[in-house]
Design an enzyme around this catalytic site. Structure first.
Site, PDB file in Angstrom:
ATOM      1  N   ARG A  73       0.857  -1.187   0.000  1.00 18.46           N
ATOM      2  CA  ARG A  73       0.000   0.000   0.000  1.00 18.46           C
ATOM      3  C   ARG A  73       0.896   1.240   0.000  1.00 18.46           C
ATOM      4  O   ARG A  73       1.717   1.412   0.900  1.00 18.46           O
ATOM      5  CB  ARG A  73      -0.906   0.012   1.226  1.00 18.46           C
ATOM      6  CG  ARG A  73      -1.979  -1.076   1.190  1.00 18.46           C
ATOM      7  CD  ARG A  73      -3.147  -0.710   2.077  1.00 18.46           C
ATOM      8  NE  ARG A  73      -4.145  -1.781   2.132  1.00 18.46           N
ATOM      9  CZ  ARG A  73      -5.128  -1.925   1.260  1.00 18.46           C
ATOM     10  NH1 ARG A  73      -5.264  -1.076   0.249  1.00 18.46           N
ATOM     11  NH2 ARG A  73      -5.993  -2.909   1.388  1.00 18.46           N
ATOM     12  N   GLY A 110      -6.831  -0.930  -7.161  1.00 21.74           N
ATOM     13  CA  GLY A 110      -8.139  -0.433  -6.725  1.00 21.74           C
ATOM     14  C   GLY A 110      -8.178   1.082  -6.720  1.00 21.74           C
ATOM     15  O   GLY A 110      -7.394   1.731  -7.432  1.00 21.74           O
ATOM     16  N   ASN A 111      -9.033   1.633  -5.873  1.00 23.45           N
ATOM     17  CA  ASN A 111      -9.268   3.081  -5.900  1.00 23.45           C
ATOM     18  C   ASN A 111      -8.041   3.974  -5.757  1.00 23.45           C
ATOM     19  O   ASN A 111      -7.809   4.842  -6.590  1.00 23.45           O
ATOM     20  CB  ASN A 111     -10.287   3.431  -4.816  1.00 23.45           C
ATOM     21  CG  ASN A 111     -11.673   3.418  -5.393  1.00 23.45           C
ATOM     22  OD1 ASN A 111     -11.936   4.144  -6.341  1.00 23.45           O
ATOM     23  ND2 ASN A 111     -12.539   2.573  -4.872  1.00 23.45           N
ATOM     24  N   THR A 133     -10.251  -5.238  -7.131  1.00 23.95           N
ATOM     25  CA  THR A 133     -10.606  -5.091  -5.708  1.00 23.95           C
ATOM     26  C   THR A 133     -11.742  -6.040  -5.342  1.00 23.95           C
ATOM     27  O   THR A 133     -12.696  -6.211  -6.116  1.00 23.95           O
ATOM     28  CB  THR A 133     -11.016  -3.655  -5.291  1.00 23.95           C
ATOM     29  OG1 THR A 133     -11.596  -3.726  -3.981  1.00 23.95           O
ATOM     30  CG2 THR A 133     -12.007  -2.981  -6.185  1.00 23.95           C
ATOM     31  N   ASP A 135     -13.704  -5.267  -3.158  1.00 23.97           N
ATOM     32  CA  ASP A 135     -14.775  -4.382  -2.680  1.00 23.97           C
ATOM     33  C   ASP A 135     -15.779  -4.008  -3.780  1.00 23.97           C
ATOM     34  O   ASP A 135     -16.876  -3.539  -3.476  1.00 23.97           O
ATOM     35  CB  ASP A 135     -14.177  -3.081  -2.104  1.00 23.97           C
ATOM     36  CG  ASP A 135     -13.179  -3.346  -0.987  1.00 23.97           C
ATOM     37  OD1 ASP A 135     -13.284  -4.409  -0.353  1.00 23.97           O
ATOM     38  OD2 ASP A 135     -12.303  -2.493  -0.755  1.00 23.97           O
ATOM     39  N   ARG A 170     -28.134 -19.747  18.432  1.00 20.98           N
ATOM     40  CA  ARG A 170     -27.497 -18.468  18.772  1.00 20.98           C
ATOM     41  C   ARG A 170     -27.713 -17.412  17.689  1.00 20.98           C
ATOM     42  O   ARG A 170     -28.037 -17.731  16.554  1.00 20.98           O
ATOM     43  CB  ARG A 170     -25.979 -18.663  18.873  1.00 20.98           C
ATOM     44  CG  ARG A 170     -25.523 -19.317  20.127  1.00 20.98           C
ATOM     45  CD  ARG A 170     -24.050 -19.655  19.980  1.00 20.98           C
ATOM     46  NE  ARG A 170     -23.505 -20.136  21.238  1.00 20.98           N
ATOM     47  CZ  ARG A 170     -22.381 -20.833  21.334  1.00 20.98           C
ATOM     48  NH1 ARG A 170     -21.694 -21.121  20.240  1.00 20.98           N
ATOM     49  NH2 ARG A 170     -21.945 -21.234  22.497  1.00 20.98           N
ATOM     50  N   HIS A 179     -14.474  -2.363   2.869  1.00 20.89           N
ATOM     51  CA  HIS A 179     -14.049  -0.998   3.134  1.00 20.89           C
ATOM     52  C   HIS A 179     -15.275  -0.123   3.381  1.00 20.89           C
ATOM     53  O   HIS A 179     -16.057  -0.451   4.255  1.00 20.89           O
ATOM     54  CB  HIS A 179     -13.151  -0.495   1.987  1.00 20.89           C
ATOM     55  CG  HIS A 179     -12.282   0.652   2.386  1.00 20.89           C
ATOM     56  ND1 HIS A 179     -12.003   1.706   1.546  1.00 20.89           N
ATOM     57  CD2 HIS A 179     -11.659   0.927   3.544  1.00 20.89           C
ATOM     58  CE1 HIS A 179     -11.232   2.573   2.173  1.00 20.89           C
ATOM     59  NE2 HIS A 179     -11.002   2.121   3.389  1.00 20.89           N
ATOM     60  N   ARG A 275     -22.536 -14.365  18.980  1.00 22.29           N
ATOM     61  CA  ARG A 275     -21.143 -14.670  18.638  1.00 22.29           C
ATOM     62  C   ARG A 275     -20.766 -13.888  17.370  1.00 22.29           C
ATOM     63  O   ARG A 275     -21.589 -13.725  16.471  1.00 22.29           O
ATOM     64  CB  ARG A 275     -20.962 -16.160  18.348  1.00 22.29           C
ATOM     65  CG  ARG A 275     -21.104 -17.033  19.575  1.00 22.29           C
ATOM     66  CD  ARG A 275     -19.865 -16.918  20.471  1.00 22.29           C
ATOM     67  NE  ARG A 275     -19.881 -17.902  21.519  1.00 22.29           N
ATOM     68  CZ  ARG A 275     -20.435 -17.748  22.713  1.00 22.29           C
ATOM     69  NH1 ARG A 275     -21.063 -16.621  23.009  1.00 22.29           N
ATOM     70  NH2 ARG A 275     -20.377 -18.711  23.616  1.00 22.29           N
TER      71      ARG A 275
HETATM   72  O1  F6P Z   1      -9.722  -3.023  -0.314  1.00 17.46           O
HETATM   73  C1  F6P Z   1      -9.665  -4.362  -0.014  1.00 17.46           C
HETATM   74  C2  F6P Z   1      -9.714  -4.590   1.467  1.00 17.46           C
HETATM   75  O2  F6P Z   1      -9.635  -5.965   1.711  1.00 17.46           O
HETATM   76  C3  F6P Z   1     -10.927  -3.978   2.187  1.00 17.46           C
HETATM   77  O3  F6P Z   1     -12.075  -4.748   2.028  1.00 17.46           O
HETATM   78  C4  F6P Z   1     -10.413  -3.883   3.591  1.00 17.46           C
HETATM   79  O4  F6P Z   1     -11.068  -2.857   4.287  1.00 17.46           O
HETATM   80  C5  F6P Z   1      -8.952  -3.556   3.401  1.00 17.46           C
HETATM   81  O5  F6P Z   1      -8.605  -3.980   2.091  1.00 17.46           O
HETATM   82  C6  F6P Z   1      -8.019  -4.208   4.373  1.00 17.46           C
HETATM   83  O6  F6P Z   1      -6.746  -3.705   4.141  1.00 17.46           O
HETATM   84  P1  F6P Z   1      -5.393  -4.302   4.691  1.00 17.46           P
HETATM   85  O7  F6P Z   1      -5.097  -5.552   3.925  1.00 17.46           O
HETATM   86  O8  F6P Z   1      -4.400  -3.243   4.434  1.00 17.46           O
HETATM   87  O9  F6P Z   1      -5.618  -4.623   6.132  1.00 17.46           O
END
Ligand code: F6P
Length: 358
Positions: A73, A110-111, A133, A135, A170, A179, A275
């Protein structure tokens, strides 16, 4: 001809399948193409950390999850901030591109990665990008690769919870990734037969969620399953400003995530045992689904076509089932969220799924 390639941001199951689609098409089109694979996303481009790929590197990877190039990232908002040694990141990326005499750079991301891709385009680099992605929140494409594979994993998680929830009677909350958007939760929730689905786009009312649970008990149902997006938010919190929300979080009890907070609130209001299950990064792991393998192959071939036609500054996309392209300028910085009035939510409500909103 030299083509640079990198995978950026959170990984997904279908990155290798997509790179294979691009590479195999290019190798078939050109005898003299050389693909330079940058390691760990934009970091590899910044620090000139790369390998010269061979056609054999792209063989046998259609079914392999993760990314053979590695990823990292590199937040877009920090692109203008020099690294710890004072390196100008954007300038460094341009230098690597120029030194290697690349014809273009292929970005799978992704974005945030699309925003950086657009920045590099503005800086004069030839860019072709592909929508990655789990997402599914990239604007300009109805589907991103990785999404359907993640839906399968999250659905399996809900399926597994079903049997144990039924045995114990449960309430279970399965927290799904995504995200800031609810696509993954919506699809996995419906596919897994969740009773309640909570999405960021439809803030929930705790009392409505509790009433839906009570109604199930009244009907003699021994258990309930909630599929909750990691970004789900209550109506009360959605009404607060960012600052107010931050303050509230400082003063109240701190929960690891929304699912735990909701679980505690449900127990408090109903006395029912709750849970929480968080499948987390398993949703990005394992092999790509058949759908994703096909989508990745199609998008990869389309990206190679753009390179062949020297049409740069685009992200390949799928719209109405057809492969197309969208300009990076249009894509960068826009989120594709779930429309609360979309037909899939209406249909889900018709079969009795509560979204905690009405
Ligand atoms: O964007 C993909 C994603 O898996 C999201 O769904 C999640 O919020 C995020 O990345 C998690 O990021 P990381 O792998 O940096 O913890």
């Amino acid at each position: 001809m030299r083509v640079g390639m990198l995978t950026s941001g959170g990984d997904c199951q279908s990155l290798n399948a997509t790179m294979r689609g691009v590479a195999k098409s290019l190798y078939k089109m050109y005898d003299d193409v050389e693909i330079i694979g940058f390691k760990d996303g934009y970091k590899g481009l910044m620090y000139a950390d790369y390998t010269i790929m061979k056609p054999s590197d792209f063989s046998g990877i259609l079914t392999k999850g993760g990314t053979i190039l590695g990823t990292s990232r590199q937040p877009f908002k920090l692109m203008g901030t020099p690294d710890e040694n004072g390196l100008d990141k954007v300038e460094a990326m341009k230098q690597t591109y120029k030194k290697l005499k690349l014809e273009c750079l292929v970005v799978l991301g992704g974005n945030g990665s699309q925003k950086t891709a657009n920045l590099l385009r503005q800086e004069g680099l030839n860019i072709v990008s592909l929508p990655k992605t789990i997402d599914n929140d990239l604007w300009g494409t109805e589907m991103t690769f990785g999404f359907q594979s993640a839906v399968n994993v999250a659905t399996t998680a809900i399926d597994c919870i079903h049997t144990t929830a039924a045995s114990h009677g449960r309430v279970f909350i399965v927290e799904v990734m995504g995200h800031k958007v609810g696509w993954l939760t919506l699809y996995a929730g419906i596919a897994g037969g969740a009773d309640i689905i909570l999405l960021p786009e439809l803030p929930y009312d705790l009392d409505i969620v509790v009433n839906a649970l009570r109604e199930r008990t009244r009907q003699g149902k021994r258990f309930s399953i909630l599929a909750v997006a990691e970004g789900a938010i209550s109506k009360e919190d959605a009404g607060l400003s960012k600052k107010e929300l931050k303050e509230k979080k400082k003063t109240g009890l701190v929960y690891p995530s929304v699912a735990y907070e909701l679980g505690a609130q449900i127990t408090e209001k109903t006395g029912q045992e709750v849970r929480v299950t968080v499948p987390g990064h398993t949703q990005r792991g394992g092999e790509p689904s058949a759908y994703d393998r096909v989508l990745s192959t199609r998008l990869g071939a389309a990206a190679a076509n753009l390179i062949n036609e020297k049409k740069y500054g685009y992200m390949v996309a799928i719209q109405d089932g057809e492969i197309t392209k969208v300009s990076l300028e249009e894509v960068a910085g826009k989120l594709k969220t779930v429309d609360p009035d979309c037909s899939i939510i209406k249909e889900a409500k018709m079969v009795g799924i509560s979204f905690g909103d009405e």
